[in-house]
Scaffold this motif. Structure first.
Motif, PDB file in Angstrom:
ATOM      1  N   ASP A 142       0.831  -1.210   0.000  1.00  0.00           N
ATOM      2  CA  ASP A 142       0.000   0.000   0.000  1.00  0.00           C
ATOM      3  C   ASP A 142       0.868   1.264   0.000  1.00  0.00           C
ATOM      4  O   ASP A 142       0.528   2.263  -0.641  1.00  0.00           O
TER       5      ASP A 142
ATOM      6  N   GLU B 152     -13.516  -5.041  -7.421  1.00  0.00           N
ATOM      7  CA  GLU B 152     -12.433  -4.845  -8.381  1.00  0.00           C
ATOM      8  C   GLU B 152     -12.799  -5.452  -9.740  1.00  0.00           C
ATOM      9  O   GLU B 152     -12.449  -4.899 -10.788  1.00  0.00           O
TER      10      GLU B 152
ATOM     11  N   ASP C 159     -14.482  -7.324  -1.762  1.00  0.00           N
ATOM     12  CA  ASP C 159     -13.374  -6.595  -2.397  1.00  0.00           C
ATOM     13  C   ASP C 159     -13.118  -7.138  -3.808  1.00  0.00           C
ATOM     14  O   ASP C 159     -12.870  -6.366  -4.749  1.00  0.00           O
TER      15      ASP C 159
ATOM     16  N   ILE D 218      -4.605  -3.015 -12.670  1.00  0.00           N
ATOM     17  CA  ILE D 218      -5.687  -2.152 -13.169  1.00  0.00           C
ATOM     18  C   ILE D 218      -5.174  -0.720 -13.319  1.00  0.00           C
ATOM     19  O   ILE D 218      -5.449  -0.047 -14.310  1.00  0.00           O
ATOM     20  N   SER D 219      -4.435  -0.248 -12.312  1.00  0.00           N
ATOM     21  CA  SER D 219      -3.907   1.119 -12.391  1.00  0.00           C
ATOM     22  C   SER D 219      -2.911   1.264 -13.533  1.00  0.00           C
ATOM     23  O   SER D 219      -2.753   2.347 -14.096  1.00  0.00           O
TER      24      SER D 219
ATOM     25  N   TYR E 180      -5.234  -5.049 -18.035  1.00  0.00           N
ATOM     26  CA  TYR E 180      -6.482  -5.649 -17.582  1.00  0.00           C
ATOM     27  C   TYR E 180      -6.459  -7.173 -17.668  1.00  0.00           C
ATOM     28  O   TYR E 180      -7.131  -7.849 -16.888  1.00  0.00           O
TER      29      TYR E 180
ATOM     30  N   LEU F 129      -7.814 -11.840 -10.292  1.00  0.00           N
ATOM     31  CA  LEU F 129      -9.120 -11.694  -9.641  1.00  0.00           C
ATOM     32  C   LEU F 129      -9.959 -12.959  -9.786  1.00  0.00           C
ATOM     33  O   LEU F 129     -10.663 -13.353  -8.844  1.00  0.00           O
TER      34      LEU F 129
ATOM     35  N   ALA G  56      -4.764  -8.470 -14.551  1.00  0.00           N
ATOM     36  CA  ALA G  56      -5.630  -8.154 -13.412  1.00  0.00           C
ATOM     37  C   ALA G  56      -6.784  -9.143 -13.334  1.00  0.00           C
ATOM     38  O   ALA G  56      -7.114  -9.659 -12.255  1.00  0.00           O
TER      39      ALA G  56
ATOM     40  N   THR H  50      -5.905  -9.829  -4.932  1.00  0.00           N
ATOM     41  CA  THR H  50      -6.726  -8.640  -5.159  1.00  0.00           C
ATOM     42  C   THR H  50      -5.858  -7.392  -5.246  1.00  0.00           C
ATOM     43  O   THR H  50      -6.068  -6.535  -6.115  1.00  0.00           O
ATOM     44  N   ASN H  51      -4.871  -7.280  -4.361  1.00  0.00           N
ATOM     45  CA  ASN H  51      -3.981  -6.115  -4.394  1.00  0.00           C
ATOM     46  C   ASN H  51      -3.115  -6.100  -5.649  1.00  0.00           C
ATOM     47  O   ASN H  51      -2.843  -5.037  -6.216  1.00  0.00           O
TER      48      ASN H  51
ATOM     49  N   LYS I 247     -15.058  -2.940 -11.393  1.00  0.00           N
ATOM     50  CA  LYS I 247     -14.283  -1.801 -11.893  1.00  0.00           C
ATOM     51  C   LYS I 247     -13.486  -2.189 -13.143  1.00  0.00           C
ATOM     52  O   LYS I 247     -13.429  -1.417 -14.116  1.00  0.00           O
TER      53      LYS I 247
ATOM     54  N   LYS J   8      -5.244  -4.801  -8.345  1.00  0.00           N
ATOM     55  CA  LYS J   8      -5.414  -3.344  -8.260  1.00  0.00           C
ATOM     56  C   LYS J   8      -4.260  -2.615  -8.950  1.00  0.00           C
ATOM     57  O   LYS J   8      -4.467  -1.613  -9.646  1.00  0.00           O
TER      58      LYS J   8
END
Length: 448
Positions: free
Chosen positions: A90, A169, A165, A135-136, A140, A147, A143, A128-129, A172, A132
């Motif tokens: 994070d 994601e 969560d 995705i940023s 995709y 997921l 990601a 999941t992280n 999104k 993320k």
């Protein structure tokens, strides 16, 4: 003692008591170090690191989390390793160091997958992280792969706390990929799983709420039974509609928690908040404007601006307190204490200023002032009661507004220190504030 200090640190953090929380974490870490309990030390360092991440004290957070992760690698604790890795990732993500975040999360994931039995919660969160980050980075395909694997594991092992969560994601991800059917489907599953988590965490509250609802329904049914020739279906509809009307009316006047307290006990208690951020806005030369516009047009314009402010305040999760003539007052950090309110209020202020400027009306120019500090909040009066706040923080926030310039957001030095990592600000110097002496003041220029 160390375990108790860790818990009180967490509780103080939830109530926005930052210094008390940091002191308890320091004492907890000191005790674990002195007694040589490395597992306890690693856990406390992770908690402290996570807390400082939320405060945007990233260099300090990283130091704690690196040490925590190192200890847990040595101890080969799969639970602890994945936890510290997620928290440290994070920090890297906030710093924009996506490459290091992916490397760290991949390393932790490989370790977790090598263990028997699998530690499902940690693996789900790691995937999941990782997703993320991808995705940023607009990758995709990678990601979605992580997921889908996380979703399969979470479903098979009934990980309710991880599912919502993952669904969020996935929703999104598919929205960004323009696959709106899948995005909607996963968003609906996200809300369903989130509700299940809420149910798990709030069983006692739900039972109390059910009892309250039964009492309210019974009272309505007694009244409706006096009426003749009304069908059961219509009775139930009236009950629901009337309760909704009364609840909505109360929520338009008071914050939700305060409204529920008033409904339950017939009165409310005043509460102190150590960290609240107060915003004042005021239209410049309003007296001259009132002489220019017809009363109906004046009210129409004020209503337009204040309605927009209401929507902005609600979206940024802060609380409108009141309007006084052409002045608008809102506060972050109440009635539920948090540490994010300075950033939330500053974000709302920028949106409010942008909205006023977008109207391109020379008669309506606004000043906004912000200050952060302790306040007392509660309901005053027995008739036409209103939720209000008191304290020197309120007075200084008002001075920030009156000491500002049209079209500018003027903040105190206290608020600046809490938002400087998120906003670009211009230092004005020490400026005389009526009745408050010389105060460091800054103009917010933009978000970083």
């Amino acid at each position: 003692v160390a375990a108790c200090k860790s818990q009180t640190a967490y509780i103080n953090a939830q109530f926005g008591l930052i210094e008390k929380s940091l002191m308890d974490y320091d004492e907890c870490i000191g005790i674990w170090r002195q007694n040589g309990n490395r597992a306890g030390l690693a856990g406390a360092l992770m908690s402290m690191g996570g807390f400082k991440t939320n405060l945007n004290r990233l260099s300090e957070a990283k130091e704690h989390l690196v040490e925590s992760l190192s200890i847990r690698k040595t101890l080969k604790e799969v639970n602890g390793w994945t936890g510290s890795a997620n928290y440290l990732a994070d920090v890297y993500i906030k710093e924009g160091n996506m490459e290091e975040a992916i490397r760290l999360l991949d390393e932790a994931l490989m370790f977790a997958l090598s263990q028997t039995p699998l530690f499902a919660p940690g693996i789900c969160r790691l995937r999941t992280n990782i997703a993320k980050v991808f995705i940023s980075e607009k990758d995709y395909e990678k990601a979605e792969l992580h997921l889908e694997k996380a979703l399969e594991l979470a479903i098979n092992t009934k990980q309710q706390y991880q599912l919502h969560d993952i669904y969020f994601e996935l929703s999104k991800l598919h929205k960004l990929s323009f696959n709106y059917d899948k995005a909607l489907a996963f968003y609906e599953q996200y809300h369903e799983s989130k509700q299940r988590v809420i149910n798990l965490n709030a069983a006692t509250k739900l039972k109390n709420l059910e009892i309250l609802n039964k009492v309210e329904i019974t009272e309505k049914e007694v009244e409706i039974h006096r009426l003749k020739n009304i069908e059961l279906k219509k009775r139930n509809k009236i009950i629901i509609e009337e309760r909704k009307k009364s609840d909505n009316l109360l929520l338009n006047i008071l914050p939700r928690n305060t409204a529920q307290e008033l409904k339950k006990f017939g009165s409310t208690k005043t509460r102190s908040y150590d960290l609240a951020t107060v915003l004042f806005s005021d239209f410049v030369n309003f007296t001259a404007v009132t002489e220019t516009l017809l009363p109906e047009k004046l009210v129409e314009r004020i209503h337009l601006y204040f309605s927009a402010f209401d929507e902005i305040v609600t979206r940024n999760k802060i609380e409108k307190i009141k309007t006084i003539g052409d002045a608008y007052m809102a506060t972050g950090g109440i009635p539920v204490a948090n540490t994010s309110n300075p950033v939330q209020v500053a974000t709302a202020a920028i949106e409010m200023m942008e909205y006023v400027k977008s109207q391109n009306d020379p008669l309506f120019q606004v000043r906004i002032g912000i200050h952060t500090g302790p306040v007392v909040a509660g309901v005053v009066g027995n008739k036409k009661f209103a939720y209000d706040i008191w304290g020197d923080t309120v007075n200084i926030a008002s001075r920030m507004e009156s000491s500002g310039t049209p079209g500018k957001i003027n903040i105190s030095g206290v608020t600046y220190e809490l938002i400087k990592d998120s906003f670009i600000c211009h230092y004005r110097g020490k400026i005389e504030a009526k009745g408050k002496g010389m105060i460091d003041m800054y103009y917010i220029e933009s978000q970083r």
